[in-house]
Design an enzyme around this catalytic site. Sequence first.
Site, PDB file in Angstrom:
ATOM      1  N   ARG A 118       2.083   2.660   9.047  1.00 24.69           N
ATOM      2  CA  ARG A 118       2.019   1.796   7.868  1.00 24.69           C
ATOM      3  C   ARG A 118       1.396   0.430   8.093  1.00 24.69           C
ATOM      4  O   ARG A 118       1.336  -0.386   7.179  1.00 24.69           O
ATOM      5  CB  ARG A 118       3.400   1.641   7.217  1.00 24.69           C
ATOM      6  N   ASP A 119       0.875   0.153   9.292  1.00 20.38           N
ATOM      7  CA  ASP A 119       0.161  -1.110   9.511  1.00 20.38           C
ATOM      8  C   ASP A 119      -0.902  -0.942  10.595  1.00 20.38           C
ATOM      9  O   ASP A 119      -1.074  -1.796  11.450  1.00 20.38           O
ATOM     10  CB  ASP A 119       1.127  -2.235   9.881  1.00 20.38           C
ATOM     11  N   LEU A 120      -1.617   0.174  10.535  1.00 21.22           N
ATOM     12  CA  LEU A 120      -2.691   0.389  11.509  1.00 21.22           C
ATOM     13  C   LEU A 120      -3.876  -0.505  11.168  1.00 21.22           C
ATOM     14  O   LEU A 120      -4.321  -0.557  10.031  1.00 21.22           O
ATOM     15  CB  LEU A 120      -3.128   1.856  11.509  1.00 21.22           C
TER      16      LEU A 120
END
Length: 93
Positions: free
Chosen positions: A19-21
């Site tokens: 969810r935060d690549l």
Amino acid sequence: VRPPRAQLVDMHRLKVSHRDLKPANIFITGDLHVRIGDLGLCRLMIDPSTTFVGSPMYMSPEQHARRPYGLAGDVWAVREARRRFVVHQEAYC
């Protein structure tokens, strides 16, 4: 050592979404191995999520539209991070 794409496949096999690549969360170790890091926003994705988390420049269109999203959001983010590395072009916003 597994490449980042394989690391992401392993996470998705367990139904875990990063969810935060983004480039800042992909690290190169001292022995030149690449690792996915900063797992603070990871979530078990049994059902689609509607939370607005992560870095807007690497969020999928579904996330920007506040529609339910799943593991494919990570795939979008990896694609956008790769675009930035390869063509030096800002990600979709």
